[in-house]
Design a protein around this motif. Structure first.
Motif, PDB file in Angstrom:
ATOM      1  N   THR A   1      39.761  78.342  74.672  1.00  0.00           N
ATOM      2  CA  THR A   1      38.460  79.008  74.610  1.00  0.00           C
ATOM      3  C   THR A   1      37.602  78.566  75.790  1.00  0.00           C
ATOM      4  OG1 THR A   1      37.402  77.259  73.309  1.00  0.00           O
ATOM      5  CG2 THR A   1      38.572  78.991  72.085  1.00  0.00           C
TER       6      THR A   1
ATOM      7  N   GLN B   1      34.829  77.175  75.430  1.00  0.00           N
ATOM      8  CA  GLN B   1      34.381  75.839  75.047  1.00  0.00           C
ATOM      9  C   GLN B   1      35.390  74.772  75.457  1.00  0.00           C
ATOM     10  OE1 GLN B   1      31.721  74.519  74.096  1.00  0.00           O
ATOM     11  NE2 GLN B   1      32.396  72.495  73.422  1.00  0.00           N
ATOM     12  N   ASP B   2      36.677  75.065  75.324  1.00  0.00           N
ATOM     13  CA  ASP B   2      37.704  74.119  75.763  1.00  0.00           C
ATOM     14  C   ASP B   2      37.566  73.828  77.252  1.00  0.00           C
ATOM     15  OD1 ASP B   2      38.855  74.005  73.213  1.00  0.00           O
ATOM     16  OD2 ASP B   2      40.213  75.681  73.637  1.00  0.00           O
TER      17      ASP B   2
ATOM     18  N   SER C   1      28.744  82.591  71.886  1.00  0.00           N
ATOM     19  CA  SER C   1      29.128  81.190  71.813  1.00  0.00           C
ATOM     20  C   SER C   1      30.425  80.985  72.570  1.00  0.00           C
ATOM     21  CB  SER C   1      29.313  80.773  70.351  1.00  0.00           C
ATOM     22  OG  SER C   1      30.035  79.572  70.255  1.00  0.00           O
TER      23      SER C   1
ATOM     24  N   ASP D   1      32.891  79.252  71.851  1.00  0.00           N
ATOM     25  CA  ASP D   1      34.020  79.240  70.924  1.00  0.00           C
ATOM     26  C   ASP D   1      34.557  80.639  70.643  1.00  0.00           C
ATOM     27  OD1 ASP D   1      34.490  76.623  70.508  1.00  0.00           O
ATOM     28  OD2 ASP D   1      33.464  76.456  68.598  1.00  0.00           O
ATOM     29  N   ASN D   2      33.746  81.660  70.905  1.00  0.00           N
ATOM     30  CA  ASN D   2      34.124  83.025  70.575  1.00  0.00           C
ATOM     31  C   ASN D   2      34.745  83.769  71.753  1.00  0.00           C
ATOM     32  OD1 ASN D   2      33.161  82.742  67.973  1.00  0.00           O
ATOM     33  ND2 ASN D   2      31.122  83.504  68.470  1.00  0.00           N
TER      34      ASN D   2
ATOM     35  N   CYS E   1      23.283  77.887  70.552  1.00  0.00           N
ATOM     36  CA  CYS E   1      24.295  77.001  69.994  1.00  0.00           C
ATOM     37  C   CYS E   1      23.699  75.611  69.795  1.00  0.00           C
ATOM     38  CB  CYS E   1      25.507  76.920  70.926  1.00  0.00           C
ATOM     39  SG  CYS E   1      26.356  78.488  71.134  1.00  0.00           S
TER      40      CYS E   1
END
Length: 395
Positions: free
Chosen positions: A133, A135-136, A237, A239-240, A275
């Motif tokens: 993602t 986020q990763d 976000s 993560d999405n 977030c």
């Protein structure tokens, strides 16, 4: 990354489903696929993907069949009925995927919808695999990879806007077919905005000049405008978003809707601001992301080629975004202690400082001066370390 949805009126959160919920999702997925293809289809080896919203999200393997189905797919099952008077997350997500699945594959920006059913409240979508993602990428220690992912995210957002700029009527028609309203109404932004001045005065001792209130009213009008409207995932976000070999792909459309694209574009200046664990990006990154986004949408909205006009529009949207963040965040902060660099306190100070800087560039002197006063008042209470830390990739 968790999104602050406290003001959104969710019907519930299903963080990690139990065995019975997973089994129900699999059964619903098998039923809708069997109806779609006219023959029994069996799903095995379900894996709970632990969605953070009201749906049970499961990855499952397809038992060999005569149909050209992928080896694995993802089932999203909404077991609870919609709450009267609130948005139906299933309907919004189903319609969003329908809208994109009707586009050419290079315009889709999300997994393909394979089957859905309003009775069972289930969607079956393409499995994009175990790609990292966004986020990763931000949490890793590779700044170049994080930069590339952020720019890809901005480009994908622009392509998403450009490909749906004329599709509002289609979205609303699909929503009606699933029993939803003919149009998703805007929240009462004016009433929400009116809550902020007494909050700033009472908690920080900062009054809001009349000129700034007029700018906020303009921002509310711009957010409701019929101009520059396109589809938005709303929950932006990290993560999405999956970082795939074909670019960033959006995953979560539970709040998907059509609104002015300038609302999403403001998030390029204050990335992931809603977030709860949002952090900072290095100097110049937001500007590069806006340039990547603009390159994708300027053919649809040629006025965005004008630097001054785009800066004006983005600053107005950014003002409303900071206003909304303040409304949700400020009452919860502990203004009696020094802020840590990874806290919401530090984030709020940073967003106001950024607004002051950007408003100054756009020659909104009244907004720049007011934002500077708010940031200073927050800083005076939160101490000398109220600067938001960078994401790990940029430390």
């Amino acid at each position: 990354m968790k999104v602050d949805t406290s003001s959104a009126g969710d019907a519930g959160v299903r963080a990690g489903a139990g065995e019975s919920a997973v089994a129900a999702a699999v059964a619903a997925g098998e039923a809708v696929l069997s109806r779609r293809f006219g023959s029994a289809i069996t799903l095995v080896h379900p894996e709970d993907l632990e969605g953070s919203g009201p749906a049970t999200v499961v990855r499952a393997r397809v038992v060999s069949s005569s149909f050209a189905l992928p080896r694995t797919l993802v089932v999203k099952h909404y077991p609870d009925p919609p709450v009267p008077g609130r948005g139906d997350r299933f309907a919004q997500e189903a319609v969003s995927y329908q809208l994109f699945t009707a586009l050419a594959p290079d315009e889709r920006m999300c997994p393909e919808l394979l089957a859905h059913d309003g009775r069972d409240r289930v969607l079956v979508i393409e499995d994009l695999g175990r790609a990292p993602t966004l986020q990763d990428k931000l949490a890793a220690r590779d700044s170049r990879a994080a930069e590339r992912a952020l720019l890809s995210w901005a480009r994908s957002l622009g392509r998403l806007h450009a490909s749906t700029a004329s599709r509002e009527a289609d979205f609303n028609a699909l929503l009606r077919r699933l029993g939803g309203p003919g149009r998703i109404e805007e929240s009462d932004l004016a009433a929400q905005a009116a809550e902020v001045p007494p909050m700033l005065a009472g908690l920080l001792g900062v009054s809001v000049p009349e000129a700034v209130l007029e700018r906020v009213a303009t921002a509310v009008s711009q957010a409701r405008s019929a101009a520059f409207r396109a589809f938005s995932p709303v929950e932006l976000s990290p993560d999405n978003n999956l970082v795939t070999g074909s670019g960033v792909r959006f995953l979560d459309f539970e709040r998907g809707r059509v609104r002015t694209a300038l609302v999403d574009a403001a998030y390029l200046r204050l990335p992931f601001a809603f977030c709860s664990d949002a952090l900072a990006l290095p100097a110049g990154m937001s500007e590069a992301m806006i340039a990547a986004w603009r390159a994708e949408v300027v053919s649809v909205w040629p006025s965005f080629a004008d630097d001054a006009e785009l800066a004006e529009l983005l600053t107005v949207s950014e003002l409303l975004l900071v206003w909304q963040i303040t409304r949700v965040t400020l009452p919860r902060l502990d203004l009696r202690r020094h802020a840590a660099p990874v806290s919401r306190e530090a984030a709020l100070v940073t967003w106001w400082r950024n607004l002051a800087k950007h408003a100054g560039y756009a020659r909104h002197t009244d907004v720049a001066e007011h934002a500077t006063r708010v940031a200073a008042a927050l800083g005076a209470r939160l101490g000398p370390h109220a600067d938001l830390a960078f994401y790990p990739a940029f430390r």
